[in-house]
Design an enzyme around this catalytic site. Structure first.
Site, mmCIF file in Angstrom:
data_model
loop_
_atom_site.group_PDB
_atom_site.id
_atom_site.type_symbol
_atom_site.label_atom_id
_atom_site.label_comp_id
_atom_site.label_asym_id
_atom_site.label_seq_id
_atom_site.Cartn_x
_atom_site.Cartn_y
_atom_site.Cartn_z
ATOM 1 N N ASP A 1 9.467 9.145 134.544
ATOM 2 C CA ASP A 1 10.690 8.728 135.253
ATOM 3 C C ASP A 1 11.892 9.581 134.847
ATOM 4 O OD1 ASP A 1 12.185 7.238 137.004
ATOM 5 O OD2 ASP A 1 12.450 5.530 135.647
ATOM 6 N N ARG B 1 17.727 11.754 138.074
ATOM 7 C CA ARG B 1 18.913 11.777 137.212
ATOM 8 C C ARG B 1 19.041 13.095 136.471
ATOM 9 N NH1 ARG B 1 17.343 6.601 134.286
ATOM 10 N NH2 ARG B 1 15.516 6.911 135.599
ATOM 11 N N ARG C 1 17.830 16.166 144.031
ATOM 12 C CA ARG C 1 16.765 15.395 143.371
ATOM 13 C C ARG C 1 15.416 16.127 143.416
ATOM 14 N NH1 ARG C 1 17.192 10.045 142.439
ATOM 15 N NH2 ARG C 1 14.970 9.818 142.844
ATOM 16 N N HIS D 1 12.175 16.944 140.741
ATOM 17 C CA HIS D 1 10.724 16.741 140.874
ATOM 18 C C HIS D 1 9.971 18.040 140.587
ATOM 19 C CE1 HIS D 1 11.504 12.774 142.231
ATOM 20 N NE2 HIS D 1 11.985 13.104 143.414
ATOM 21 N N SER E 1 4.543 5.481 143.409
ATOM 22 C CA SER E 1 4.224 4.051 143.505
ATOM 23 C C SER E 1 4.193 3.577 144.954
ATOM 24 C CB SER E 1 5.266 3.240 142.728
ATOM 25 O OG SER E 1 6.506 3.243 143.411
ATOM 26 N N GLU F 1 5.993 1.349 146.040
ATOM 27 C CA GLU F 1 7.414 1.154 146.367
ATOM 28 C C GLU F 1 8.120 2.475 146.683
ATOM 29 O OE1 GLU F 1 5.844 -0.338 143.791
ATOM 30 O OE2 GLU F 1 5.824 -2.343 144.688
ATOM 31 N N ASN F 2 7.582 3.584 146.143
ATOM 32 C CA ASN F 2 8.232 4.882 146.383
ATOM 33 C C ASN F 2 8.169 5.312 147.859
ATOM 34 O OD1 ASN F 2 7.260 6.253 143.150
ATOM 35 N ND2 ASN F 2 9.202 5.345 143.746
ATOM 36 N N ARG G 1 7.189 5.430 128.711
ATOM 37 C CA ARG G 1 8.085 5.586 129.869
ATOM 38 C C ARG G 1 9.295 6.412 129.456
ATOM 39 N NH1 ARG G 1 9.612 1.725 134.841
ATOM 40 N NH2 ARG G 1 10.911 3.215 135.942
ATOM 41 N N SER H 1 7.609 -1.464 136.366
ATOM 42 C CA SER H 1 7.611 -0.989 137.765
ATOM 43 C C SER H 1 6.229 -1.020 138.428
ATOM 44 C CB SER H 1 8.220 0.414 137.846
ATOM 45 O OG SER H 1 9.528 0.433 137.326
ATOM 46 N N GLU I 1 0.446 -0.591 123.439
ATOM 47 C CA GLU I 1 1.689 -0.395 122.687
ATOM 48 C C GLU I 1 2.653 0.325 123.628
ATOM 49 O OE1 GLU I 1 2.261 -1.550 119.691
ATOM 50 O OE2 GLU I 1 0.231 -2.336 119.498
HETATM 51 C C1 IPE Z 1 8.231 4.302 138.733
HETATM 52 O O1 IPE Z 1 9.463 4.923 138.779
HETATM 53 C C2 IPE Z 1 7.247 5.056 139.589
HETATM 54 C C3 IPE Z 1 6.889 6.371 139.107
HETATM 55 C C4 IPE Z 1 7.270 6.937 138.003
HETATM 56 C C5 IPE Z 1 5.986 7.103 139.950
HETATM 57 P P1 IPE Z 1 10.621 4.412 139.752
HETATM 58 O O2 IPE Z 1 11.787 5.282 139.489
HETATM 59 O O3 IPE Z 1 10.135 4.370 141.156
HETATM 60 O O4 IPE Z 1 10.851 2.935 139.237
HETATM 61 P P2 IPE Z 1 12.065 1.935 139.458
HETATM 62 O O5 IPE Z 1 12.251 1.815 140.923
HETATM 63 O O6 IPE Z 1 13.266 2.551 138.812
HETATM 64 O O7 IPE Z 1 11.668 0.685 138.784
HETATM 65 C C1 IPE Z 2 10.315 9.812 138.773
HETATM 66 O O1 IPE Z 2 11.639 10.195 138.833
HETATM 67 C C2 IPE Z 2 9.484 10.413 139.880
HETATM 68 C C3 IPE Z 2 9.042 9.450 140.900
HETATM 69 C C4 IPE Z 2 9.285 8.175 140.900
HETATM 70 C C5 IPE Z 2 8.263 9.972 141.990
HETATM 71 P P1 IPE Z 2 12.691 9.478 139.778
HETATM 72 O O2 IPE Z 2 12.679 10.174 141.087
HETATM 73 O O3 IPE Z 2 12.444 8.025 139.837
HETATM 74 O O4 IPE Z 2 14.039 9.794 139.020
HETATM 75 P P2 IPE Z 2 15.265 8.793 138.823
HETATM 76 O O5 IPE Z 2 14.744 7.529 138.236
HETATM 77 O O6 IPE Z 2 15.877 8.587 140.170
HETATM 78 O O7 IPE Z 2 16.179 9.518 137.889
HETATM 79 MG MG MG Z 3 13.091 6.474 138.692
#
Ligand code: IPE
Ligand code: IPE
Ligand code: MG
Length: 247
Positions: free
Chosen positions: A21, A25, A34, A38, A66, A68-69, A189, A197, A208
């Site tokens: 994650d 950011r 963004r 990636h 995910s 949700e993504n 994480r 998540s 752990e």
């Molecule tokens: C969790 O990260 C999913 C992955 C790392 C693939 P997210 O960034 O989607 O999680 P939330 O939405 O902040 O909980």
């Molecule tokens: C994790 O990074 C990658 C995926 C969830 C695919 P994020 O894209 O969630 O990055 P933040 O949480 O917005 O910083």
């Molecule tokens: Mg994230």
């Protein structure tokens, strides 16, 4: 500091799972899109995969996308899917050189055709590798996995293939996407968020947990080693007392 030297090779976690994650950011902090976050995240994936294999960790599972993504802006979803395809093409040699078998969990049917085909191709080509199993969680959601599991078991009960009283933890395990994987020992994480998540809810029952502030693109092998050393300094009691564990 040489953190790797502090790792006890006799006490390695057998299954490490990582919620990668903070890509967005990381990019925002640098004034970048963004998607650049990636792209840079893939470097951390390569370093982590190679380091785990070298250490002798048999199972590594990475949360890449995910359920949700799918709700993110279309442009970002498209970029992530393209990145998946290009990384698979580019890194198959890394998997072969390091004797790593690729595996995937999640609702893979939801992936675009190209991603599905590339994924299957790399899975097929690496199927005889034995040093480490790298599992990508793609279009993965633990609640969806458990829902599907309950549906499949219910159908077997309905068709008199199993009785309700014979449903035990191993029956449930055998219906999960993770049926071929051991329980998670260490869950990492990145990015400072301290939540699960919808990742491997059943499988992390006794894992752990290790949270680090580092954004995923900045995660290096030293962060990994630090997490493992930290894990090795904990006492896993599984409900027992400390005295029982010592004896
Ligand atoms: C969790 O990260 C999913 C992955 C790392 C693939 P997210 O960034 O989607 O999680 P939330 O939405 O902040 O909980
Ligand atoms: C994790 O990074 C990658 C995926 C969830 C695919 P994020 O894209 O969630 O990055 P933040 O949480 O917005 O910083
Ligand atoms: Mg994230």
């Amino acid at each position: 500091m040489e953190v790797e030297a502090n790792i006890n090779s006799e006490k390695l976690p057998q299954h490490v799972a990582i919620i990668m994650d903070g890509n967005g950011r990381w990019a925002k902090q640098k004034g970048l899109f963004r998607t650049i976050g990636h792209e840079n995240g893939t470097k951390a994936v390569k370093e982590t995969v190679e380091s785990c294999a070298r250490l002798g960790i048999p199972y590594l599972t990475l949360y890449a996308f995910s359920t949700e993504n799918w709700n993110r802006p279309k442009l970002e979803v498209d970029t992530l899917m393209k990145l998946l395809v290009s990384s698979l093409k580019k890194e198959i040699s890394t998997l072969q050189e390091n004797d790593i078998k690729l595996h995937a969990i999640g609702n893979l049917d939801a992936l675009p055709g190209k991603a599905k085909r590339e994924l299957q191709d790399v899975i097929d080509k690496t199927k005889n590798n034995t040093r480490m199993t790298l599992t990508l969680a793609l279009s993965y959601g633990s609640r969806e996995e458990l829902t599907k599991t309950i549906q499949e078991i219910s159908l077997k009960v309905k068709n008199n293939l199993i009785s309700p009283s014979s449903i035990d933890e191993s029956v449930i395990n055998n219906h999960l996407y993770t049926r071929d994987l051991p329980d998670v020992d260490l869950l990492i994480r990145t990015s400072g968020e301290q939540r699960i998540s919808n990742f491997l809810l059943w499988q992390i029952a006794y894992a752990e947990l290790h949270f680090t502030e580092t954004f995923w693109p900045d995660f290096t092998k030293n962060h990994l080693f630090e997490a493992i050393v930290n894990y090795q300094n904990r006492e896993r009691r599984f409900g027992k007392t400390s005295e029982q564990i010592e004896n």
